[in-house]
Design a protein around this motif. Structure first.
Motif, PDB file in Angstrom:
ATOM      1  N   ALA A  20      62.430  73.861  21.436  1.00  0.00           N
ATOM      2  CA  ALA A  20      61.976  74.231  22.788  1.00  0.00           C
ATOM      3  C   ALA A  20      60.703  75.081  22.775  1.00  0.00           C
ATOM      4  CB  ALA A  20      63.094  74.927  23.561  1.00  0.00           C
ATOM      5  N   PRO A  21      60.621  76.150  21.970  1.00  0.00           N
ATOM      6  CA  PRO A  21      59.367  76.922  21.951  1.00  0.00           C
ATOM      7  C   PRO A  21      58.184  76.104  21.426  1.00  0.00           C
ATOM      8  CG  PRO A  21      61.147  78.202  20.986  1.00  0.00           C
ATOM      9  CD  PRO A  21      61.667  76.801  21.181  1.00  0.00           C
ATOM     10  N   GLY A  22      58.459  75.170  20.520  1.00  0.00           N
ATOM     11  CA  GLY A  22      57.384  74.310  20.017  1.00  0.00           C
ATOM     12  C   GLY A  22      56.838  73.398  21.096  1.00  0.00           C
ATOM     13  N   LYS A  23      57.724  72.862  21.923  1.00  0.00           N
ATOM     14  CA  LYS A  23      57.275  72.031  23.046  1.00  0.00           C
ATOM     15  C   LYS A  23      56.457  72.855  24.030  1.00  0.00           C
ATOM     16  CE  LYS A  23      61.108  68.677  23.160  1.00  0.00           C
ATOM     17  NZ  LYS A  23      62.172  68.141  24.038  1.00  0.00           N
ATOM     18  N   GLU A  61      51.104  68.255  29.536  1.00  0.00           N
ATOM     19  CA  GLU A  61      52.487  68.035  29.130  1.00  0.00           C
ATOM     20  C   GLU A  61      52.544  67.499  27.699  1.00  0.00           C
ATOM     21  OE1 GLU A  61      55.433  66.301  31.674  1.00  0.00           O
ATOM     22  OE2 GLU A  61      54.224  66.716  33.465  1.00  0.00           O
ATOM     23  N   SER A  62      53.528  67.964  26.960  1.00  0.00           N
ATOM     24  CA  SER A  62      53.682  67.524  25.571  1.00  0.00           C
ATOM     25  C   SER A  62      53.950  66.015  25.490  1.00  0.00           C
ATOM     26  CB  SER A  62      54.798  68.321  24.881  1.00  0.00           C
ATOM     27  OG  SER A  62      56.023  68.179  25.569  1.00  0.00           O
ATOM     28  N   ARG A  63      54.448  65.441  26.556  1.00  0.00           N
ATOM     29  CA  ARG A  63      54.695  63.994  26.612  1.00  0.00           C
ATOM     30  C   ARG A  63      53.436  63.196  26.303  1.00  0.00           C
ATOM     31  NH1 ARG A  63      55.729  61.418  32.368  1.00  0.00           N
ATOM     32  NH2 ARG A  63      53.611  62.168  32.483  1.00  0.00           N
ATOM     33  N   GLY A  64      52.281  63.691  26.739  1.00  0.00           N
ATOM     34  CA  GLY A  64      51.027  62.980  26.499  1.00  0.00           C
ATOM     35  C   GLY A  64      50.731  62.802  25.019  1.00  0.00           C
ATOM     36  N   TYR A  65      51.062  63.805  24.223  1.00  0.00           N
ATOM     37  CA  TYR A  65      50.856  63.704  22.778  1.00  0.00           C
ATOM     38  C   TYR A  65      51.839  62.728  22.149  1.00  0.00           C
ATOM     39  CZ  TYR A  65      47.838  67.694  23.436  1.00  0.00           C
ATOM     40  OH  TYR A  65      46.825  68.515  23.858  1.00  0.00           O
ATOM     41  N   GLU A  66      53.077  62.755  22.631  1.00  0.00           N
ATOM     42  CA  GLU A  66      54.075  61.810  22.129  1.00  0.00           C
ATOM     43  C   GLU A  66      53.604  60.380  22.389  1.00  0.00           C
ATOM     44  OE1 GLU A  66      58.857  60.825  22.451  1.00  0.00           O
ATOM     45  OE2 GLU A  66      57.969  62.169  23.924  1.00  0.00           O
ATOM     46  N   GLU A  67      53.081  60.128  23.579  1.00  0.00           N
ATOM     47  CA  GLU A  67      52.596  58.794  23.921  1.00  0.00           C
ATOM     48  C   GLU A  67      51.410  58.396  23.050  1.00  0.00           C
ATOM     49  OE1 GLU A  67      51.900  59.310  28.105  1.00  0.00           O
ATOM     50  OE2 GLU A  67      54.010  58.977  28.611  1.00  0.00           O
ATOM     51  N   THR A  68      50.529  59.354  22.766  1.00  0.00           N
ATOM     52  CA  THR A  68      49.371  59.084  21.913  1.00  0.00           C
ATOM     53  C   THR A  68      49.811  58.682  20.511  1.00  0.00           C
ATOM     54  OG1 THR A  68      47.962  60.586  23.171  1.00  0.00           O
ATOM     55  CG2 THR A  68      47.287  60.117  20.910  1.00  0.00           C
ATOM     56  N   MET A  89      56.751  66.090  21.464  1.00  0.00           N
ATOM     57  CA  MET A  89      57.858  65.401  22.126  1.00  0.00           C
ATOM     58  C   MET A  89      57.871  65.832  23.587  1.00  0.00           C
ATOM     59  SD  MET A  89      60.621  66.203  19.099  1.00  0.00           S
ATOM     60  CE  MET A  89      62.021  65.966  20.123  1.00  0.00           C
ATOM     61  N   GLU A  90      58.284  64.937  24.464  1.00  0.00           N
ATOM     62  CA  GLU A  90      58.374  65.268  25.886  1.00  0.00           C
ATOM     63  C   GLU A  90      59.332  66.437  26.104  1.00  0.00           C
ATOM     64  OE1 GLU A  90      59.169  63.089  30.195  1.00  0.00           O
ATOM     65  OE2 GLU A  90      59.650  62.014  28.350  1.00  0.00           O
ATOM     66  N   GLY A  91      58.994  67.290  27.076  1.00  0.00           N
ATOM     67  CA  GLY A  91      59.843  68.437  27.393  1.00  0.00           C
ATOM     68  C   GLY A  91      59.076  69.736  27.466  1.00  0.00           C
ATOM     69  N   GLY A  92      57.769  69.694  27.184  1.00  0.00           N
ATOM     70  CA  GLY A  92      56.899  70.856  27.340  1.00  0.00           C
ATOM     71  C   GLY A  92      55.999  70.636  28.548  1.00  0.00           C
ATOM     72  N   VAL A  93      56.015  71.595  29.493  1.00  0.00           N
ATOM     73  CA  VAL A  93      55.256  71.440  30.740  1.00  0.00           C
ATOM     74  C   VAL A  93      54.428  72.693  30.975  1.00  0.00           C
ATOM     75  CG1 VAL A  93      55.429  71.054  33.235  1.00  0.00           C
ATOM     76  CG2 VAL A  93      57.109  69.999  31.695  1.00  0.00           C
ATOM     77  N   PRO A  94      53.108  72.546  31.179  1.00  0.00           N
ATOM     78  CA  PRO A  94      52.284  73.733  31.427  1.00  0.00           C
ATOM     79  C   PRO A  94      52.556  74.343  32.801  1.00  0.00           C
ATOM     80  CG  PRO A  94      50.955  71.750  31.614  1.00  0.00           C
ATOM     81  CD  PRO A  94      52.328  71.315  31.182  1.00  0.00           C
ATOM     82  N   ILE A  95      52.351  75.639  32.894  1.00  0.00           N
ATOM     83  CA  ILE A  95      52.410  76.365  34.164  1.00  0.00           C
ATOM     84  C   ILE A  95      50.965  76.586  34.585  1.00  0.00           C
ATOM     85  CG2 ILE A  95      53.138  78.469  35.346  1.00  0.00           C
ATOM     86  CD1 ILE A  95      55.245  78.810  33.070  1.00  0.00           C
ATOM     87  N   VAL A  96      50.590  76.050  35.733  1.00  0.00           N
ATOM     88  CA  VAL A  96      49.207  76.099  36.193  1.00  0.00           C
ATOM     89  C   VAL A  96      49.124  76.913  37.475  1.00  0.00           C
ATOM     90  CG1 VAL A  96      47.202  74.740  36.888  1.00  0.00           C
ATOM     91  CG2 VAL A  96      48.785  73.833  35.165  1.00  0.00           C
ATOM     92  N   ALA A  97      48.253  77.920  37.472  1.00  0.00           N
ATOM     93  CA  ALA A  97      48.004  78.753  38.652  1.00  0.00           C
ATOM     94  C   ALA A  97      46.511  78.736  38.940  1.00  0.00           C
ATOM     95  CB  ALA A  97      48.487  80.182  38.413  1.00  0.00           C
ATOM     96  N   ASP A  98      46.151  78.339  40.137  1.00  0.00           N
ATOM     97  CA  ASP A  98      44.751  78.282  40.549  1.00  0.00           C
ATOM     98  C   ASP A  98      43.898  77.482  39.555  1.00  0.00           C
ATOM     99  OD1 ASP A  98      42.688  78.858  42.372  1.00  0.00           O
ATOM    100  OD2 ASP A  98      42.053  80.612  41.212  1.00  0.00           O
TER     101      ASP A  98
END
Length: 135
Positions: free
Chosen positions: A58-61, A71-78, A95-104
């Motif tokens: 989880a922390p790696g994702k 999203e980490s999913r993009g790297y998995e797809e690549t 691997m899918e399951g990592g999602v960035p937090i985006v503010a402004d």
């Protein structure tokens, strides 16, 4: 000089609580992690019954989503598309399951989840992020 948003301890607690609520409502045994924009661990919650390995994944994702700013999913797809050179990058989990937090428009951190199907991991991460009031 540029001003940037940063996650607070209260933000991390809110993300973990919302993600936990979503996971437990579905009966999913997972580990949830939150990192800052540099991929440094701010919070981790391993739910009862989650496999020990999920506390590593989880922390790696999350780190992958934060420093990669997507999203980490993009790297998995690549990688699945044949770009195997990404596998040599150290300390990231593609691997899918990592999602960035985006503010402004800025990545301020990320959430990583491990323990169920990859799409469900991402769903839990997004449920946690939804608890924040992002600019």
């Amino acid at each position: 000089m540029k001003t940037k948003f940063a996650l607070t301890a209260d933000d991390v607690a809110a993300v973990l609580a919302a993600a936990r609520e979503h996971a437990t409502a579905n009966g999913w045994k997972v580990t949830i992690s939150v990192v800052d924009d540099g991929g440094h661990l701010l919070g981790l919650l391993r739910l009862d019954g989650a496999a020990p390995m999920t506390a590593v994944i989880a922390p790696g994702k999350a780190r992958t989503a934060a420093v990669g700013q997507k999203e980490s999913r993009g790297y998995e797809e690549t990688i699945n598309g044949g770009r195997y050179a990404f596998l040599s990058v150290p300390d990231l989990v593609f691997m899918e399951g990592g999602v960035p937090i985006v503010a402004d428009g800025q990545v301020v951190g990320a959430v990583g989840v491990s323990g169920v199907k990859s799409a469900q991991d991402a769903e839990i991460a997004k449920a946690g992020i939804a608890a924040l009031k992002l600019a």
